[in-house]
Design an enzyme around this catalytic site. Structure first.
Site, short mmCIF file in Angstrom:
data_model
loop_
_atom_site.label_atom_id
_atom_site.label_comp_id
_atom_site.label_asym_id
_atom_site.label_seq_id
_atom_site.Cartn_x
_atom_site.Cartn_y
_atom_site.Cartn_z
CG HIS A 238 -1.97 -1.06 1.24
ND1 HIS A 238 -3.27 -0.85 0.84
CD2 HIS A 238 -1.91 -2.36 1.60
CE1 HIS A 238 -3.96 -1.98 0.98
NE2 HIS A 238 -3.15 -2.91 1.43
CG ASN B 225 -8.07 -4.07 1.00
OD1 ASN B 225 -7.36 -3.12 1.28
ND2 ASN B 225 -7.61 -5.31 0.94
C1 HEM Z 1 -8.15 -8.37 4.85
C2 HEM Z 1 -6.89 -8.28 4.55
C3 HEM Z 1 -6.14 -6.98 4.53
C4 HEM Z 1 -6.60 -5.72 4.32
C5 HEM Z 1 -8.01 -5.27 4.04
C6 HEM Z 1 -5.46 -4.83 4.43
C7 HEM Z 1 -5.51 -3.45 4.28
C8 HEM Z 1 -4.44 -2.62 4.36
C9 HEM Z 1 -4.46 -1.22 4.09
C10 HEM Z 1 -5.68 -0.42 3.69
C11 HEM Z 1 -3.21 -0.74 4.26
C12 HEM Z 1 -2.74 0.68 4.01
C13 HEM Z 1 -2.93 1.53 5.20
C14 HEM Z 1 -2.51 2.95 4.87
O1 HEM Z 1 -3.17 3.57 4.02
O2 HEM Z 1 -1.52 3.41 5.45
C15 HEM Z 1 -2.39 -1.84 4.65
C16 HEM Z 1 -1.05 -1.75 4.92
C17 HEM Z 1 -0.34 -2.78 5.41
N1 HEM Z 1 -0.78 -4.07 5.60
FE1 HEM Z 1 -2.58 -4.80 5.26
N2 HEM Z 1 -4.35 -5.56 4.73
C18 HEM Z 1 -4.74 -6.89 4.80
C19 HEM Z 1 -3.96 -7.95 5.13
C20 HEM Z 1 -2.73 -7.82 5.68
C21 HEM Z 1 -2.01 -8.88 6.31
C22 HEM Z 1 -2.52 -10.31 6.46
C23 HEM Z 1 -0.84 -8.35 6.72
C24 HEM Z 1 0.30 -9.02 7.45
C25 HEM Z 1 0.20 -10.10 8.17
C26 HEM Z 1 -0.82 -6.95 6.35
C27 HEM Z 1 0.22 -6.09 6.55
C28 HEM Z 1 0.25 -4.78 6.15
C29 HEM Z 1 1.38 -3.92 6.31
C30 HEM Z 1 2.73 -4.33 6.87
C31 HEM Z 1 1.01 -2.67 5.84
C32 HEM Z 1 1.86 -1.40 5.81
C33 HEM Z 1 1.49 -0.59 7.01
C34 HEM Z 1 2.29 0.66 7.18
O3 HEM Z 1 3.45 0.71 6.75
O4 HEM Z 1 1.74 1.59 7.81
N3 HEM Z 1 -1.99 -6.67 5.74
N4 HEM Z 1 -3.17 -2.98 4.72
#
Ligand code: HEM
Length: 709
Positions: free
Chosen positions: A94, A167
């Site tokens: 993202h 999402n």
């Molecule tokens: C339903 C499944 C998921 C959704 C809807 C989702 C949604 C998101 C969203 C919207 C962001 C961006 C947030 C922003 O705008 O700063 C994000 C970032 C991220 N997601 Fe997910 N994600 C999902 C699954 C996962 C999983 C399973 C993991 C890890 C186990 C993960 C790890 C991360 C990480 C590491 C970031 C970066 C966060 C940052 O640097 O601030 N995500 N995710």
């Protein structure tokens, strides 16, 4: 031999103290003609970070005008040092995103289902920040990649920050967070070559997917038009996982969160997405920025799908499985409030880049479920943000800080900005009163829902997660025929970029478990010589009832509000026609953007001047929801010679847009090769009534009957 430098005031680099004119600016001119702008009146003095006033920001300190730079030039060194460290690590996923401020307004009290403070009082507004994003691309990637969009909301409630990190698609690729690094590695650029950027159309992605049957439902969504939204304003958001709402009596209700766009759903077509990425890689962020700056504030309604244990038990699928959704026909979405975005960021880095969302940020009245994807996410976000923002004190950054009172004994660390005074930094302590610092609160404090948990410690996947194809089929069957074709075309496009034939075959084998016609269409599109056997399925595919709410076309806008018409003009344009079109669009809440051979504008037939926003090759028709071709006879002949004008018309036709036009535009249709193909999507504009009819037709957004795509 060193050249002699011109003698001048030895400590000043300007020629004299008198300002000179440089273009339209009053400036000082330096010894080599460089421009100096100086502080005076209300123009503040430039200083170093230490507050030392700077005399000259155009030249570094040298030993003689042509000599080496002096190491003691603290202004130069500080400026370059700071520049060298401007970038922080981009988000591992993202990375490409765009944020805005707004508020959530509650429609009614939800005290019967949750004690969350923000839901207690009708009409109460709570400030929030939203960041939309793509997943796979790096920070500089184009906005219209085929991808899931992040829809992350940070709500600054009176009881702390609540983040719904969702999402624009209600399901996900994987069921267990332990697979997240694998799906993301596979989707992003391949590690040896560092490409492709922001695309899933490559071997690694489809290799992983073809070996991960649980991802088939998500594959249907990302190959559908949901993955190429027209704008953030026209897409839904989903919290994905099952959460809990808990009321003051401790009663828990399961919930799925939805964001419903007030302007309805809309996507672009793939050929358009590819071209938008070239014409305006910032298409989505510009759209949001412009809408907010114009006061056309985007809105979504918060929807809740509420259900209890007995529904969870009888539902065909496990509500803890993030690859499944609950059809709205089975559990209706109750709309409980609205999200309004009404303020752009002041500083992209400080707000959009530094904002840190985290699924574990919940408030009293909200709780987690055991969804193993959610449980893993609760660890991941905080962990990655320590690296990305460089200090455990990222909650001190204004965009992340709660807007309610907060106090803890956590202290020190890099960049600690909030440093309590006094002696106490632990509890229990005997200092008492204010001097003793904050204390726990059994009444107000967060308490986890006391769900009963028991079982052997096992590294297994629940068998209730085993049906991988039924909802994929349901999604496909819920699409209109046009949408089904788009989905099949997307699969053919992506898999045609896959170089390993076995992977293509494996994907078709999965599609056979979803829908035979889809599989055949894709196999045919790929030129597959032999149809594979259906993939082995852990559970046979059930034929579920279609869910019409899954189709974009069946849930499109009812008006053309918030959309944009691109009007291509030339000298000699009929001014009154443009005015009629503008007033019809104003009445609808839609925009008119003028495109002309030159950005300066055109002279209308009555001699008046109409300014343009775009030069023809900077404003291709892919940037508009509909087009109006309003050249004069003479102008049309000149335009017909311009490739950009021919593409403008040919693309508008190919992308099934409504085309308003004057009679003079006929030569453009000829040059674009579509003179014989004119259909009801072409609307002749002669006067006011035609303009109203054109705008009314545009409410359908596209003339899908054209069937060129
Ligand atoms: C339903 C499944 C998921 C959704 C809807 C989702 C949604 C998101 C969203 C919207 C962001 C961006 C947030 C922003 O705008 O700063 C994000 C970032 C991220 N997601 Fe997910 N994600 C999902 C699954 C996962 C999983 C399973 C993991 C890890 C186990 C993960 C790890 C991360 C990480 C590491 C970031 C970066 C966060 C940052 O640097 O601030 N995500 N995710």
């Amino acid at each position: 031999m060193a050249k002699k430098s011109k003698p001048n005031d030895r400590t000043r680099s300007v020629i004299n103290d008198k300002p000179a004119r440089y273009a339209d600016q009053e400036v000082m001119i330096g010894t080599a003609g460089e421009v100096h702008q100086t502080a005076a009146g209300d123009v503040p003095v430039l200083t170093t970070q230490q507050g030392i006033p700077v005399s000259d920001d155009q030249n570094s300190l040298k030993i003689g005008a042509r000599g080496p730079t002096a190491l003691e030039d603290f202004h130069f060194r500080e400026k370059i040092f700071h520049f060298d460290h401007e970038r922080i690590p981009e988000r591992v996923v993202h990375a490409r995103g765009f944020g805005a401020h707004g508020y959530f307004e509650n429609y009614e009290s939800l005290a019967d289902i949750t004690k969350a403070d923000l839901f207690q009082r009708p009409k109460e507004k709570t400030p929030l920040f939203v960041r939309f994003s793509t997943v796979a691309g790096n920070k500089g990637s184009p906005d219209l990649a085929r991808d899931v969009r992040g829809f992350a909301v940070k709500i600054y409630t009176k009881q702390g920050n609540w983040d719904i990190v969702g999402n624009n698609i209600p399901v996900f690729f994987i069921q267990d967070a332990i697979k997240f690094p694998d799906i993301i590695h596979a989707a992003k650029q391949e590690p040896d070559r560092g490409f492709p950027q922001a695309q899933t159309a490559h071997d690694n992605f489809w290799d992983f997917i073809s070996l991960t049957p649980e991802s088939m439902h998500m594959v249907m969504w990302i190959m559908s038009d949901r993955a190429i939204p027209r704008s953030f304003r026209f897409m839904e958001g989903f919290g994905v996982h099952t959460f809990r709402l808990v009321n003051a009596e401790g009663k828990s209700t399961f919930v799925k969160f939805h964001w419903k766009p007030k302007l309805g759903l809309q996507s672009v077509v793939w050929n358009e997405a590819v071209k938008i990425n070239g014409a305006d890689p910032d298409f989505h962020r510009r759209d949001l920025w412009d809408a907010i700056k114009m006061g056309d504030y985007p809105e979504w309604e918060l929807g809740l799908q509420l259900f209890d244990d007995s529904f969870a038990e009888k539902f065909d699928f496990d509500v803890l499985d993030a690859t499944k959704f609950i059809p709205e026909e089975e559990v209706p979405v109750r709309r409980v409030g609205r999200l309004v975005l009404d303020r752009c960021v002041d500083n992209f880095f400080a707000e959009t880049e530094q904002v840190a969302f985290c699924t574990q940020n919940i408030v009293p009245g909200i709780d987690f479920s055991n969804d193993p994807l959610l449980q893993g996410r609760n660890f991941s976000y905080l962990d990655t943000q320590l690296k990305r923002l460089g200090s455990p004190n990222f909650t001190h950054i204004p965009i992340n800080a709660p807007k309610c009172p907060f106090a803890s004994f956590q202290q020190d660390g890099h960049m600690a900005l909030i440093n309590p005074k006094g002696r106490v930094n632990y509890e229990p302590n005997s200092w008492g009163g204010e001097a003793g610092g904050p204390r726990e609160s059994p009444e107000q404090g967060f308490r986890s829902y006391p769900a009963e948990e028991q079982g052997a410690k096992l590294r297994v996947r629940s068998e209730t997660f085993a049906d991988h194809y039924s909802q994929a089929r349901q999604f496909y069957k819920s699409q209109t025929e046009t949408e089904q074709n788009h989905l099949a075309n997307a699969l053919v496009f992506e898999l045609s970029k896959v170089e390993t034939p076995a992977i293509r075959g494996r994907m078709v084998a999965h599609l056979l478990n979803i829908d035979e016609n889809l599989a055949k269409q894709v196999a045919d599109g790929l030129g597959l010589k032999e149809m594979p056997k259906p993939a082995d399925a852990a559970r046979p595919t059930q034929d579920l009832k279609p869910s019409p709410t899954l189709s974009i076309h069946l849930n499109g806008p009812k008006s053309f509000k918030g959309r944009k018409v691109g009007a291509l003009l030339t000298d000699g344009v009929d001014k009154s026609l443009i005015e009629s079109l503008k007033s019809a669009l104003d009445g609808e809440g839609a925009l008119l953007e003028i495109i002309a051979p030159k950005v300066g504008g055109v002279q209308a037939s009555d001699g008046s001047w109409i300014e343009a926003k775009q030069k023809i090759d900077g404003g291709p028709s892919v940037l508009y929801d509909a087009v109006a071709l309003l050249p004069s006879e003479e102008g049309a002949k000149l335009l017909a010679k311009e490739p950009a004008a021919r593409d403008f018309v040919a693309d508008a036709f190919a992308h099934m847009k409504f085309i308003g036009h004057t009679a003079a535009a006929a030569i453009l249709f000829e040059k674009a090769g579509i003179a014989e193909n004119r259909d009801e999507g072409f609307i002749a504009l002669k006067g006011k009534d035609d303009c109203s009819a054109f705008v009314a037709a545009c409410r359908q957004v596209r003339f899908w009957k054209r069937r060129v795509n």
